[in-house]
Every structure is written in structure tokens, then in C-alpha cells.
Scaffold this active site. Structure first.
Site, PDB file in Angstrom:
ATOM      1  N   GLU A  92       0.836  -1.205   0.000  1.00 61.77           N
ATOM      2  CA  GLU A  92       0.000   0.000   0.000  1.00 61.77           C
ATOM      3  C   GLU A  92       0.867   1.250   0.000  1.00 61.77           C
ATOM      4  OE1 GLU A  92      -3.153  -0.169  -1.120  1.00 61.77           O
ATOM      5  OE2 GLU A  92      -3.611  -1.472   0.582  1.00 61.77           O
ATOM      6  N   SER A 152     -11.925   1.137  -5.304  1.00 66.18           N
ATOM      7  CA  SER A 152     -11.652   1.599  -6.672  1.00 66.18           C
ATOM      8  C   SER A 152     -12.875   1.665  -7.567  1.00 66.18           C
ATOM      9  CB  SER A 152     -10.589   0.737  -7.353  1.00 66.18           C
ATOM     10  OG  SER A 152      -9.372   0.933  -6.729  1.00 66.18           O
ATOM     11  N   SER A 153     -13.953   2.233  -7.039  1.00 68.84           N
ATOM     12  CA  SER A 153     -15.110   2.449  -7.918  1.00 68.84           C
ATOM     13  C   SER A 153     -14.734   3.407  -9.046  1.00 68.84           C
ATOM     14  CB  SER A 153     -16.297   2.992  -7.118  1.00 68.84           C
ATOM     15  OG  SER A 153     -15.926   4.171  -6.450  1.00 68.84           O
ATOM     16  N   GLU A 211      -8.224  10.438 -14.233  1.00 69.61           N
ATOM     17  CA  GLU A 211      -8.359  10.644 -12.784  1.00 69.61           C
ATOM     18  C   GLU A 211      -7.454  11.778 -12.310  1.00 69.61           C
ATOM     19  OE1 GLU A 211      -8.894   7.287 -10.235  1.00 69.61           O
ATOM     20  OE2 GLU A 211      -9.404   5.959 -11.893  1.00 69.61           O
ATOM     21  N   ASP A 264      -4.776   0.772  -9.085  1.00 68.62           N
ATOM     22  CA  ASP A 264      -6.197   0.470  -9.257  1.00 68.62           C
ATOM     23  C   ASP A 264      -6.517   0.128 -10.712  1.00 68.62           C
ATOM     24  OD1 ASP A 264      -6.031   1.498  -6.715  1.00 68.62           O
ATOM     25  OD2 ASP A 264      -6.887   3.432  -7.256  1.00 68.62           O
TER      26      ASP A 264
HETATM   27  C1  GLA Z   1      -5.258   4.677  -3.937  1.00 66.41           C
HETATM   28  C2  GLA Z   1      -4.549   5.072  -5.218  1.00 66.41           C
HETATM   29  C3  GLA Z   1      -3.566   3.982  -5.641  1.00 66.41           C
HETATM   30  C4  GLA Z   1      -2.635   3.597  -4.514  1.00 66.41           C
HETATM   31  C5  GLA Z   1      -3.429   3.326  -3.234  1.00 66.41           C
HETATM   32  C6  GLA Z   1      -2.547   3.093  -2.050  1.00 66.41           C
HETATM   33  O1  GLA Z   1      -6.062   3.558  -4.169  1.00 66.41           O
HETATM   34  O2  GLA Z   1      -5.475   5.317  -6.241  1.00 66.41           O
HETATM   35  O3  GLA Z   1      -2.845   4.402  -6.778  1.00 66.41           O
HETATM   36  O4  GLA Z   1      -1.665   4.578  -4.305  1.00 66.41           O
HETATM   37  O5  GLA Z   1      -4.295   4.404  -2.932  1.00 66.41           O
HETATM   38  O6  GLA Z   1      -1.832   1.927  -2.204  1.00 66.41           O
END
Ligand code: GLA
Length: 423
Positions: free
Chosen positions: A49, A142-143, A181, A193
Site C-alpha cells: 500500500e 476503486s469504484s 483521474e 487500481d
Molecule cells: C489509492 C490510489 C492507488 C494507490 C493506493 C494506495 O487507491 O489510487 O494508486 O496509491 O491508494 O496503495
């Protein structure tokens, strides 16, 4: 606890039903039939993460929960979008002359995709689109990537660009989804994502290497992730705590990492992780010592914490892949836990809801539990024995009720297929 606190499990919408509902919404809104229906999944990141924008490693799976888009191309450069969340309201944008940041609200995501494709000089005109989704919004699942990835795949298809049919082509499409985005919606995001939504395979976790300069062949490897075969489940609990990526906190974390890398004389923090690992090997105490020497060169205690998270998290991804493949669930769970603790104490992106959900899952016997996604709200994941998800989710909901937190909701995650055409 009373029944009204029974935790809701969010079902996924099967392809056929999603296609039917998106087609119906399209026809009702625009008065004609779409050219087709495409879908793209939300994701959970198993581990790794806040590493993607540090050229690190991450390990997402695609969810069975998907966003469906019914779409038709237009002769002109107008884009019209509607969503089942608010079926009466159609957002319209003119692509000709559109500038970065020129569309506000949720429409920025799909319109931004067409804008990014046109910026890249792809022959894309306007479109009409209708969305139906079961990826919970604002859940850290990740919608937004599900929306941009389904849109980019649909536009690729109706404008016969041919990128969607190969992994290499998908990498090109992913860059447009990211540009939408970043530049149209103003949400800074790495690439985790969108890569997950476009490239994860059913039954597999995607080991994604975000080091710049790697080819599409080099930057992913598909790892077996068959939980059922191991008698396990992956519980996802959406804490329903307020969650926003574009509120500055995420960008601030990115900026601190870049500053720290510059002070350490490297291009990115991955180089720190790799350099230490190359000399220390797998010996944890040698790694710790190597890391401490690097951290001692940073004057700012906040930078120390952020770098410690990123470097150790990159190492945890490889360690997790190894432990899971060897069937070592105790170690896999320990790595989940260490990841969460590092995100809580060093990266400081958790909120009380995430911590309480994680603590509860651990106390209730999960092998390990951690927040997933960007943090500041959103979801947790817990690796649990098969059949225990509902009971553990309920314990979390009961504790949330006692604390006066929002009622959480849950879903059962299995590693699902990537974005594709469904009708
Ligand atoms: C969000 C971002 C990703 C990533 C995560 C953390 O989901 O969109 O690109 O950085 O946070 O891992």
C-alpha cells in the site's frame, strides 16, 4: 444485537443482469440502443500500500463487483453520461476544446477518459453512456477505476482502436484512465487500481512492479490466489467512514516521499528498498540495520516514518507472495498485520473505524487483517477460515454500533476476471 444491525453483504451483479440493466438505462435515457456493454471490476489490494507511486510492488485482486457501461459512439464530440444512482440526471460535456479540470463531479471520470484519449491523438469522438455499478462508492475499492477502465475499454472497442485485446495494449489504455483521474477529476492516483481492473485474472493475484521502464511483460506476474482450495475466505468490510482521495492528504504523502527520495539521492524509494535488500539478503536484522542507516540521513522525523513504511511495505509484498505460495497462513497473516500497523503508525493514513475493524477481526481469529486502498476511510480486508466471514463482519458491525460509527457493510472477495466486453 437487534436485527437492524445485521451486517449487509453486498452482492455482485452477474454479467447478464448488469448488461441488461445498463442497456435498459441507456435506452430509457437516450431513446436508442447502445453499441454494446462492457464492465470493469473494483479491486482489493492484498498488500503493498502506497508503494505504487514509489516505484514499488503491490498485489491486487479484481473483485467480482463490477461497473457496467452501456455505450454508443456519436458523430459529434459531445459526451453524455448517466448513472443508475441518479437516473434522471444526464451530464453533458463538449470534448472539442475541453481543458484539464473542465468537467466537475462524477462525469469528470468517464468524460476525462475520452479527453485523455484525444490528448493522445487517438481518433475518439463523442459518446453516450449509461452506468450501473455494484462497486460500493467511496469504499477504497476503486469504484473510480472501475468507471474509467470500463469507459476506456468501451471507447477502444467502438472506435476500433484494438488496444483492449492485448495486455500490452491495455497498458496504453491504463495510462488514459490514470490521466482522466489525475488531470480531469483532480484525484492523484498511482497506477495500482487501473492495472488491477484491466489486468487481474480470475483466481490470481497480480504482482505488479511499478518500477519505471519495465515492459508490460516484465511488470506483472500472475500469482495463484485460490482461497477456497486453502479453506480460506477474504472478508472485506467497508467501514463507511467518510473517504476522499482528492482532499490533499494523499498528495501530501506522495510529495513527502519524493522529497525524502531526493534527500537520499535516489530517484524513488524503491531504490532504497532494493539497495538494502541486495546487500542484506533475507536477513531481517541486516535489513533493519540497513534501513536505519538510510533513515539516519533524514533530518525530518515525518520523512523517517513515511520512508520506513514504504521500504518495509515493499519488502512485505515479496515476503507475502512467498509465504502464501508456501501455504504459510500464519506468516501471511502476520504480514497483513504488520502492513496495517505500519500504515497506522508510520504512514498515518488510517482512521479509528479502520483500526477498530482490524482489531476486531484479529481478536475474532483472523489470520491477519489490514486496511486496503488509500486509507483515510474505506475498507479493511481479513484473511479468515472459510465460513467465518459473516460472523466476524457482524462482530465488527456490533462494535461500530456501540461506538456510534456508521454501519459498515461487507462483501466476500474472490479473485475475479479483468475488464471485458459483456454484451
Ligand atoms: C489509492 C490510489 C492507488 C494507490 C493506493 C494506495 O487507491 O489510487 O494508486 O496509491 O491508494 O496503495
Amino acid at each position: 444485537m437487534a436485527d437492524e444491525n445485521a451486517v449487509e453483504f453486498i452482492d455482485s451483479i452477474p454479467d447478464g443482469e448488469g448488461a441488461r440493466r445498463a442497456t435498459e438505462l441507456f435506452a430509457k435515457t437516450y431513446g436508442y440502443q447502445p453499441a454494446g456493454v462492457w464492465d470493469a471490476p473494483g479491486r482489493v489490494n492484498l498488500i503493498g500500500e502506497h508503494t505504487d507511486y514509489n516505484a514499488g510492488l503491490c498485489l491486487p485482486i479484481a473483485l467480482p463487483h463490477r461497473t457496467f457501461i452501456a455505450l454508443a459512439p456519436r458523430q459529434d464530440a459531445q459526451a453524455r453520461v448517466v448513472s443508475s444512482i441518479n437516473p434522471g440526471s444526464v451530464a453533458t460535456a463538449e470534448l472539442e476544446g475541453l481543458e484539464a479540470g473542465g468537467v466537475k463531479g462524477w462525469a469528470a471520470y468517464p468524460v476525462g477518459v475520452a479527453w485523455a484519449m484525444r490528448q493522445a491523438e487517438l481518433p475518439v469522438q463523442g459518446f453516450d453512456a449509461a452506468f450501473v455499478s455494484c462497486v460500493p462508492l467511496g469504499s477504497g475499492l476503486s469504484s473510480s477505476a472501475a468507471m474509467t477502465c470500463s469507459t476506456v475499454l468501451a471507447l477502444d472497442d467502438v472506435y476500433s482502436l484494438g488496444y483492449g485485446s492485448s495486455d500490452e495494449g491495455r497498458v496504453t489504455l491504463i495510462s488514459m484512465a490514470i490521466a482522466s483521474e489525475n488531470d480531469m477529476a483532480g484525484a492523484s492516483t498511482g497506477g495500482l487500481d487501473q492495472n488491477a481492473s484491466m489486468r487481474c485474472q480470475a483466481g490470481k493475484a497480480l504482482l505488479l512492479d511499478c518500477k519505471p521502464g519495465l515492459t508490460p511483460l516484465e511488470n506483472v506476474s500472475q500469482q495463484d490466489f485460490d482461497l477456497a482450495a486453502r479453506g480460506l475466505e477474504l472478508l472485506v468490510v467497508d467501514t463507511c467512514a467518510p473517504h476522499q482521495l482528492n482532499d490533499g492528504q494523499y498528495a501530501a504523502r506522495r510529495a513527502t516521499c519524493e522529497q525524502a527520495a531526493a534527500k537520499l539521492g535516489v530517484e524513488n524509494l524503491r531504490q532504497v528498498a532494493d539497495t538494502i535488500a541486495a546487500s542484506a539478503g533475507d536477513d531481517p536484522s541486516a535489513r533493519r540495520q540497513g534501513l536505519q542507516e538510510a533513515l539516519d540521513r533524514l533530518p525530518d522525523p515525518v520523512e523517517v516514518k513515511r520512508v520506513r513504511h514504504v521500504v518495509t511495505e515493499i519488502w512485505r509484498v515479496t515476503d507475502f507472495v512467498r509465504a502464501f505460495a508456501a501455504g504459510d497462513m500464519a506468516e501471511s497473516g502476520r504480514l497483513f498485520n504488520a502492513s496495517h500497523d505500519s500504515l497506522r503508525d508510520d504512514y498515518q493514513v488510517t482512521v479509528p473505524e479502520l483500526d477498530l475493524a482490524v482489531d476486531t477481526a484479529r481478536e475474532e481469529g483472523a489470520y491477519g487483517a489490514r486496511m486496503t486502498g488509500g486509507g483515510f476511510g474505506g475498507s479493511i480486508i481479513a484473511l479468515v477460515d472459510a465460513g467465518r466471514s459473516r460472523e466476524i463482519a457482524q462482530k465488527i458491525a456490533d462494535r461500530f454500533a456501540r461506538k456510534g460509527f456508521n454501519q459498515p457493510r461487507a462483501l466476500a472477495a474472490v479473485a475475479a476476471k479483468p475488464a471485458e466486453r459483456v454484451a
